[in-house]
Motif scaffolding. Structure first.
Motif, PDB file in Angstrom:
ATOM      1  N   SER A 148      -0.464   3.210   5.006  1.00 40.58           N
ATOM      2  CA  SER A 148      -1.181   2.233   5.812  1.00 40.58           C
ATOM      3  C   SER A 148      -1.255   2.840   7.135  1.00 40.58           C
ATOM      4  O   SER A 148      -0.292   3.461   7.724  1.00 40.58           O
ATOM      5  CB  SER A 148      -0.751   1.073   5.753  1.00 40.58           C
ATOM      6  N   ASN A 168      -4.131   1.549  -1.423  1.00 39.32           N
ATOM      7  CA  ASN A 168      -3.389   1.325  -2.646  1.00 39.32           C
ATOM      8  C   ASN A 168      -3.490   2.000  -3.672  1.00 39.32           C
ATOM      9  O   ASN A 168      -4.365   2.873  -3.719  1.00 39.32           O
ATOM     10  CB  ASN A 168      -3.863  -0.277  -3.182  1.00 39.32           C
ATOM     11  N   ALA A 183      -5.456   0.302   4.635  1.00 36.38           N
ATOM     12  CA  ALA A 183      -4.442   0.358   3.797  1.00 36.38           C
ATOM     13  C   ALA A 183      -5.194   0.940   2.481  1.00 36.38           C
ATOM     14  O   ALA A 183      -6.117   0.648   1.921  1.00 36.38           O
ATOM     15  CB  ALA A 183      -3.799  -0.991   3.568  1.00 36.38           C
ATOM     16  N   PRO A 225       0.856  -1.402  -0.161  1.00 38.96           N
ATOM     17  CA  PRO A 225       0.055   0.002   0.039  1.00 38.96           C
ATOM     18  C   PRO A 225       0.884   1.415   0.144  1.00 38.96           C
ATOM     19  O   PRO A 225       1.925   1.110   0.363  1.00 38.96           O
ATOM     20  CB  PRO A 225      -0.986  -0.223   1.345  1.00 38.96           C
ATOM     21  N   GLN A 271      -2.458   1.649  11.289  1.00 43.31           N
ATOM     22  CA  GLN A 271      -2.978   0.542  12.259  1.00 43.31           C
ATOM     23  C   GLN A 271      -3.012   1.197  13.573  1.00 43.31           C
ATOM     24  O   GLN A 271      -2.451   2.085  14.067  1.00 43.31           O
ATOM     25  CB  GLN A 271      -1.440  -0.433  12.393  1.00 43.31           C
ATOM     26  N   SER A 325      -7.799   1.204  11.268  1.00 36.42           N
ATOM     27  CA  SER A 325      -6.658   0.445  10.507  1.00 36.42           C
ATOM     28  C   SER A 325      -7.303   0.438   9.182  1.00 36.42           C
ATOM     29  O   SER A 325      -8.516   0.041   8.768  1.00 36.42           O
ATOM     30  CB  SER A 325      -6.267  -0.686  11.120  1.00 36.42           C
TER      31      SER A 325
END
Length: 242
Positions: free
Chosen positions: A18, A40, A38, A15, A20, A36
């Motif tokens: 990202s 892309n 991601a 990605p 988390q 969280s």
């Protein structure tokens, strides 16, 4: 819940951005926790939530304007703050406020961002401001000033990551349709997009994050490793809570 477009050729790569376990507070009050996701290349995520839910705080945190957070943010695999300069070099950010210098003309505003006169004229024509190029922005309406800001999206060699806070605000129907077409073209060229909007956005395979799903107090998550349950709607990118 995690959503992955496994049949997309770009989803299999690393990605660009990202996040988390992100937790942010404002004035000691938790806004969201355990977020969280991601993002892309070729993907778009819409951040949703009521006024005061923390949408703009999330955006400002992701671009490095807010440093008081818990959790991890990575750009191209490099954790913040080390990854922040690299991310900003590949970022085009337009905030909820247009960020237009009202004492300058639309042409002068785009020149400040490095556009040539030809590029600025073409970008302003693309957002419906032909004939308004030499007026001071203080003479323009709120919607026209929003178009001046959005004209940056039509300049050559756009940054790969667009972060747009309420980009549809103050736009008429034609302006919304034009912007949606430009965002779709950006994604088709493997750009990525993170935006907030109270309005529906007509972009195929748009993932959505509702901050109402991640409002548990920060201390709860750090005292208890159990993942938070949440609803996520979308298909384009990886998004999960917990």
């Amino acid at each position: 819940m995690t959503l992955t477009a496994s049949d997309s050729p770009v989803a299999a790569g690393s990605p660009l951005l990202s996040v988390q376990g992100l937790c942010c507070e404002r004035d000691g009050r938790p806004l969201f926790d355990g977020l969280s996701f991601a993002l892309n290349a070729g993907c778009a995520i819409q951040v949703m939530g009521a006024n005061g839910a923390g949408k703009s705080t999330l955006i400002r945190t992701l671009i490095g304007s807010v440093s008081d957070f818990r959790g991890e943010i990575h750009w191209r695999g490099q954790a913040f703050p080390a990854g922040l300069p690299s991310m900003r070099a590949e970022l085009l950010y337009i905030g909820h406020n247009a960020g237009v210098r009202r004492g300058l003309t639309p042409l002068e505003n785009l020149a400040w961002y490095g556009a040539t006169e030809k590029e600025a004229f073409e970008a302003l024509a693309a957002v419906g401001l032909f004939g308004f190029e030499d007026l001071l922005c203080r003479q323009l309406s709120a919607g026209q000033n929003r178009r001046v800001a959005l004209a940056r999206l039509y300049l050559p060699d756009p940054a790969p990551l667009w972060v747009l806070d309420e980009p549809l605000a103050a736009l008429d129907v034609a302006g919304v349709e034009s912007l949606e077409a430009r965002m779709r073209a950006h994604l088709e060229n493997d750009g990525s997009l993170l935006l907030t909007s109270h309005q529906p956005v007509n972009i195929p395979a748009l993932s959505r994050i509702d901050l109402a799903d991640v409002q548990a107090p920060c201390e709860d998550r750090f005292d208890d490793a159990a993942a938070l349950a949440g609803q996520v709607r979308g298909t384009a990118c990886e998004v999960h809570h917990g």
